[in-house]
Design an enzyme around this catalytic site. Structure first.
Site, PDB file in Angstrom:
ATOM      1  N   ARG A 146     -13.390 -11.723  16.461  1.00 42.53           N
ATOM      2  CA  ARG A 146     -12.765 -12.677  15.391  1.00 42.53           C
ATOM      3  C   ARG A 146     -12.518 -13.172  14.673  1.00 42.53           C
ATOM      4  NH1 ARG A 146     -13.276 -15.361  20.729  1.00 42.53           N
ATOM      5  NH2 ARG A 146     -11.355 -14.784  22.048  1.00 42.53           N
ATOM      6  N   LYS A 168      -6.587  -8.143   1.516  1.00 42.71           N
ATOM      7  CA  LYS A 168      -6.448  -6.812   1.853  1.00 42.71           C
ATOM      8  C   LYS A 168      -7.029  -6.144   2.977  1.00 42.71           C
ATOM      9  CE  LYS A 168      -1.452  -6.856  -0.204  1.00 42.71           C
ATOM     10  NZ  LYS A 168      -0.372  -6.174  -0.169  1.00 42.71           N
ATOM     11  N   GLU A 210      -3.747   1.887 -12.627  1.00 40.12           N
ATOM     12  CA  GLU A 210      -3.885   0.751 -11.970  1.00 40.12           C
ATOM     13  C   GLU A 210      -4.442  -0.528 -12.824  1.00 40.12           C
ATOM     14  OE1 GLU A 210      -1.858  -0.742  -9.159  1.00 40.12           O
ATOM     15  OE2 GLU A 210      -2.339   1.633  -7.629  1.00 40.12           O
ATOM     16  N   LYS A 247      -6.970  -9.672 -11.552  1.00 40.99           N
ATOM     17  CA  LYS A 247      -6.037  -9.194  -9.516  1.00 40.99           C
ATOM     18  C   LYS A 247      -6.538 -10.841  -9.721  1.00 40.99           C
ATOM     19  CE  LYS A 247      -5.485  -7.513  -6.244  1.00 40.99           C
ATOM     20  NZ  LYS A 247      -5.973  -5.777  -4.908  1.00 40.99           N
ATOM     21  N   GLU A 257       0.855 -13.195  -0.184  1.00 41.67           N
ATOM     22  CA  GLU A 257       1.667 -12.254  -1.434  1.00 41.67           C
ATOM     23  C   GLU A 257       2.582 -13.098  -0.676  1.00 41.67           C
ATOM     24  OE1 GLU A 257       0.579  -8.497  -1.213  1.00 41.67           O
ATOM     25  OE2 GLU A 257       3.383  -7.769  -1.703  1.00 41.67           O
ATOM     26  N   ARG A 261       2.420 -12.697  -6.418  1.00 48.46           N
ATOM     27  CA  ARG A 261       1.317 -11.724  -6.502  1.00 48.46           C
ATOM     28  C   ARG A 261       2.615 -10.172  -5.853  1.00 48.46           C
ATOM     29  NH1 ARG A 261      -3.933 -11.436  -1.839  1.00 48.46           N
ATOM     30  NH2 ARG A 261      -4.045  -8.730  -2.162  1.00 48.46           N
ATOM     31  N   ASN A 265       2.911  -4.706  -7.644  1.00 51.84           N
ATOM     32  CA  ASN A 265       3.729  -3.356  -7.200  1.00 51.84           C
ATOM     33  C   ASN A 265       4.272  -3.435  -8.155  1.00 51.84           C
ATOM     34  OD1 ASN A 265       2.913  -4.205  -4.546  1.00 51.84           O
ATOM     35  ND2 ASN A 265       4.529  -5.292  -4.221  1.00 51.84           N
ATOM     36  N   HIS A 268       4.932   0.603  -7.883  1.00 47.45           N
ATOM     37  CA  HIS A 268       4.676   0.963  -6.476  1.00 47.45           C
ATOM     38  C   HIS A 268       5.892   1.769  -5.657  1.00 47.45           C
ATOM     39  CE1 HIS A 268       0.680  -0.333  -7.607  1.00 47.45           C
ATOM     40  NE2 HIS A 268       0.160   0.220  -6.300  1.00 47.45           N
ATOM     41  N   HIS A 272       5.734   4.872  -4.166  1.00 44.39           N
ATOM     42  CA  HIS A 272       5.669   4.956  -2.405  1.00 44.39           C
ATOM     43  C   HIS A 272       6.322   6.013  -2.073  1.00 44.39           C
ATOM     44  CE1 HIS A 272       3.364  -0.013  -1.774  1.00 44.39           C
ATOM     45  NE2 HIS A 272       2.496   1.676  -2.306  1.00 44.39           N
ATOM     46  N   HIS A 285      -2.564   8.285  -4.969  1.00 43.87           N
ATOM     47  CA  HIS A 285      -1.967   6.911  -4.915  1.00 43.87           C
ATOM     48  C   HIS A 285      -1.800   6.399  -6.603  1.00 43.87           C
ATOM     49  CE1 HIS A 285      -0.580   2.501  -4.253  1.00 43.87           C
ATOM     50  NE2 HIS A 285      -1.108   2.256  -5.387  1.00 43.87           N
TER      51      HIS A 285
HETATM   52  P1  NAD Z   1     -10.768   7.083  -0.882  1.00 47.35           P
HETATM   53  O1  NAD Z   1     -11.359   6.087  -0.504  1.00 47.35           O
HETATM   54  O2  NAD Z   1     -10.564   8.145  -0.410  1.00 47.35           O
HETATM   55  O3  NAD Z   1     -11.998   7.513  -1.801  1.00 47.35           O
HETATM   56  C1  NAD Z   1     -11.662   8.720  -2.926  1.00 47.35           C
HETATM   57  C2  NAD Z   1     -12.581   9.751  -2.717  1.00 47.35           C
HETATM   58  O4  NAD Z   1     -13.961   9.169  -3.408  1.00 47.35           O
HETATM   59  C3  NAD Z   1     -13.504   9.440  -1.819  1.00 47.35           C
HETATM   60  O5  NAD Z   1     -13.218  11.742  -1.211  1.00 47.35           O
HETATM   61  C4  NAD Z   1     -14.727   9.322  -1.440  1.00 47.35           C
HETATM   62  O6  NAD Z   1     -15.241   9.940  -0.263  1.00 47.35           O
HETATM   63  C5  NAD Z   1     -15.006   9.982  -2.529  1.00 47.35           C
HETATM   64  N1  NAD Z   1     -15.828   8.577  -3.288  1.00 47.35           N
HETATM   65  C6  NAD Z   1     -15.476   7.162  -3.052  1.00 47.35           C
HETATM   66  N2  NAD Z   1     -16.805   7.124  -4.183  1.00 47.35           N
HETATM   67  C7  NAD Z   1     -17.384   7.771  -4.604  1.00 47.35           C
HETATM   68  C8  NAD Z   1     -18.439   7.870  -5.369  1.00 47.35           C
HETATM   69  N3  NAD Z   1     -18.931   6.778  -6.467  1.00 47.35           N
HETATM   70  N4  NAD Z   1     -18.995   9.801  -5.772  1.00 47.35           N
HETATM   71  C9  NAD Z   1     -18.282  10.551  -5.329  1.00 47.35           C
HETATM   72  N5  NAD Z   1     -17.448  10.215  -4.981  1.00 47.35           N
HETATM   73  C10 NAD Z   1     -16.854   9.193  -4.193  1.00 47.35           C
HETATM   74  O7  NAD Z   1      -9.747   6.451  -1.929  1.00 47.35           O
HETATM   75  P2  NAD Z   1      -9.486   5.216  -2.965  1.00 47.35           P
HETATM   76  O8  NAD Z   1      -8.196   5.102  -4.039  1.00 47.35           O
HETATM   77  O9  NAD Z   1     -10.397   4.577  -3.161  1.00 47.35           O
HETATM   78  O10 NAD Z   1      -8.633   4.027  -1.417  1.00 47.35           O
HETATM   79  C11 NAD Z   1      -7.718   4.820  -1.293  1.00 47.35           C
HETATM   80  C12 NAD Z   1      -7.174   3.574  -0.357  1.00 47.35           C
HETATM   81  O11 NAD Z   1      -7.051   2.189  -0.656  1.00 47.35           O
HETATM   82  C13 NAD Z   1      -5.735   4.092   0.994  1.00 47.35           C
HETATM   83  O12 NAD Z   1      -5.882   3.190   2.184  1.00 47.35           O
HETATM   84  C14 NAD Z   1      -4.805   2.350   0.268  1.00 47.35           C
HETATM   85  O13 NAD Z   1      -4.598   1.971   1.284  1.00 47.35           O
HETATM   86  C15 NAD Z   1      -6.370   1.840   0.007  1.00 47.35           C
HETATM   87  N6  NAD Z   1      -5.966   0.266  -0.869  1.00 47.35           N
HETATM   88  C16 NAD Z   1      -6.129  -0.529  -0.497  1.00 47.35           C
HETATM   89  C17 NAD Z   1      -5.834  -2.144  -1.222  1.00 47.35           C
HETATM   90  C18 NAD Z   1      -6.392  -3.576  -0.744  1.00 47.35           C
HETATM   91  O14 NAD Z   1      -5.453  -4.262  -0.916  1.00 47.35           O
HETATM   92  N7  NAD Z   1      -6.789  -3.461   0.400  1.00 47.35           N
HETATM   93  C19 NAD Z   1      -4.995  -1.759  -2.303  1.00 47.35           C
HETATM   94  C20 NAD Z   1      -4.972  -0.520  -2.853  1.00 47.35           C
HETATM   95  C21 NAD Z   1      -5.915   0.694  -2.388  1.00 47.35           C
HETATM   96 MG    MG Z   2      -1.096   0.683  -6.301  1.00 48.36          MG
END
Ligand code: NAD
Ligand code: MG
Length: 328
Positions: A146, A168, A210, A247, A257, A261, A265, A268, A272, A285
């Site tokens: 939990r 999130k 972003e 942020k 949100e 907040r 988007n 987006h 999306h 993304h």
């Molecule tokens: P990711 O986590 O897949 O990382 C991208 C790639 O870079 C991966 O292959 C990873 O292994 C590699 N990598 C990471 N750090 C590295 C480093 N320092 N050196 C070399 N390689 C490295 O992608 P991302 O863009 O970081 O995140 C995307 C995800 O984030 C999605 O699932 C999205 O839904 C989520 N997201 C969440 C929020 C939120 O508010 N929670 C906001 C935006 C995005």
């Molecule tokens: Mg985004």
């Protein structure tokens, strides 16, 4: 759909070469005052080795599960295990790299690992990686027993400026992205800008979209900084700090949100849609969001809410940073 003239094709400029983390810079600390619990985001170069000093005293002696993936673990796992080991017992757990592992089956596997390691309610889940690892580990932290304490060590630009802040957390279902999740704030976020030096340039460029979003949402100082420095050299410490502040301000005012907040988007809606119709294979993304930002600005321009000059400035900046647009 096509964009006219100049917008037809915005060519990529490799960004890795002109993005730098400044070795001499200080540690920047930003407090995120979330109603369900405040925390500090530390930003700066070479912070991984200083985790012991940067994490809250209340974590000392607690058992920690370090969740990472095979890529990031190979690069930084050892260093982080060593640094965390100075404050308490650490158990590293690695999963394969990829968005498809941000799933219920992986979460289920992680629950089993945590139980096997005897992590109880006093334990801490630490995420080391990009947004995929942050969302997944955060979801596990929110639901295991939990809810247990959660620390974010974001290693992509996108995770440092966006995903790691705001609480999130989620996993994807077969039916769609982020369909199961929670709001679960971390107790600390440590963003080491030096780790961005190993990030593939394309990932860096996607994260920068972003950053531009925050500038357009009203951070005029960041906007000026980007416009002045994007051509030559952007200091990632400056960029990440400004974005985190933006942020933090937005999520602090609207943790769940319910209203404001949603400005986050920007870009987006089309972003999306592009990701969906291309089966999440063609665009990262941030790249889809970059195109969405251009689109949103075009719409504003068509509705006469935005001048020609401003539209051109936005497009110029995105192009400088490395956005490529060519839509089917
Ligand atoms: P990711 O986590 O897949 O990382 C991208 C790639 O870079 C991966 O292959 C990873 O292994 C590699 N990598 C990471 N750090 C590295 C480093 N320092 N050196 C070399 N390689 C490295 O992608 P991302 O863009 O970081 O995140 C995307 C995800 O984030 C999605 O699932 C999205 O839904 C989520 N997201 C969440 C929020 C939120 O508010 N929670 C906001 C935006 C995005
Ligand atoms: Mg985004």
């Amino acid at each position: 759909m096509t964009f006219g003239g100049d917008l037809q094709r915005i060519q990529a400029v490799p960004t890795a070469t002109n993005l730098r983390s400044n070795r001499m810079s200080r540690i920047r600390q930003i407090r995120v005052p979330a109603p369900s619990g405040s925390y500090t985001v530390s930003v700066g170069p070479d912070l991984l080795g200083q985790l012991g000093q940067l994490l809250p005293e209340s974590l000392r002696g607690r058992k920690m599960a370090l969740i990472t993936n095979d890529t990031v673990g190979a690069l930084y796992g050892k260093k982080v295990v060593e640094a965390l080991g100075r404050i308490g017992p650490v158990r590293p757990i690695s999963i394969p790299d990829g968005e498809r592992y941000k799933s219920m089956p992986t979460a289920t596997r992680l629950y089993a690992d945590l139980i096997r390691d005897g992590l109880d309610r006093s334990g801490v889940v630490v995420a080391l990686g990009g947004g995929v690892i942050g969302d997944l580990a955060g979801f596990v932290a929110a639901t295991y027993l939990r809810g247990v304490r959660f620390v974010q060590i974001p290693t992509t630009l996108l995770a440092q400026v966006d995903a790691s802040i705001g609480g999130k957390v989620a996993v994807n279902l077969r039916e769609g992205k982020n369909l199961v999740g929670a709001f679960h704030q971390p107790v600390a976020v440590v963003a080491d800008t030096r780790v961005l030096s190993t990030l593939p340039p394309r990932q860096l460029g996607a994260g920068m979209m972003e950053v531009v979003k925050y500038a357009l949402l009203g951070d005029l100082h960041l906007w000026d900084y980007l416009k002045t420095h994007a051509k030559h050299r952007l200091d990632l410490d400056v960029v990440v700090e400004a974005s985190v502040r933006d942020k933090a301000r937005i999520v602090a005012a609207d943790e769940r949100e319910a209203g404001h907040r949603r400005v986050l988007n920007l870009g987006h809606t089309l972003g999306h849609a592009l990701e969906t119709v291309t089966g999440y294979r063609r665009y990262l993304h941030g790249e889809a969001v970059g195109i969405g930002i251009v689109f949103a600005n075009l719409v504003a321009h068509r509705m006469r809410r935005q001048s020609n000059e401003h539209l051109a400035e936005v497009v110029d900046l995105l192009r400088l940073i490395g956005l490529e647009i060519s839509l089917p």
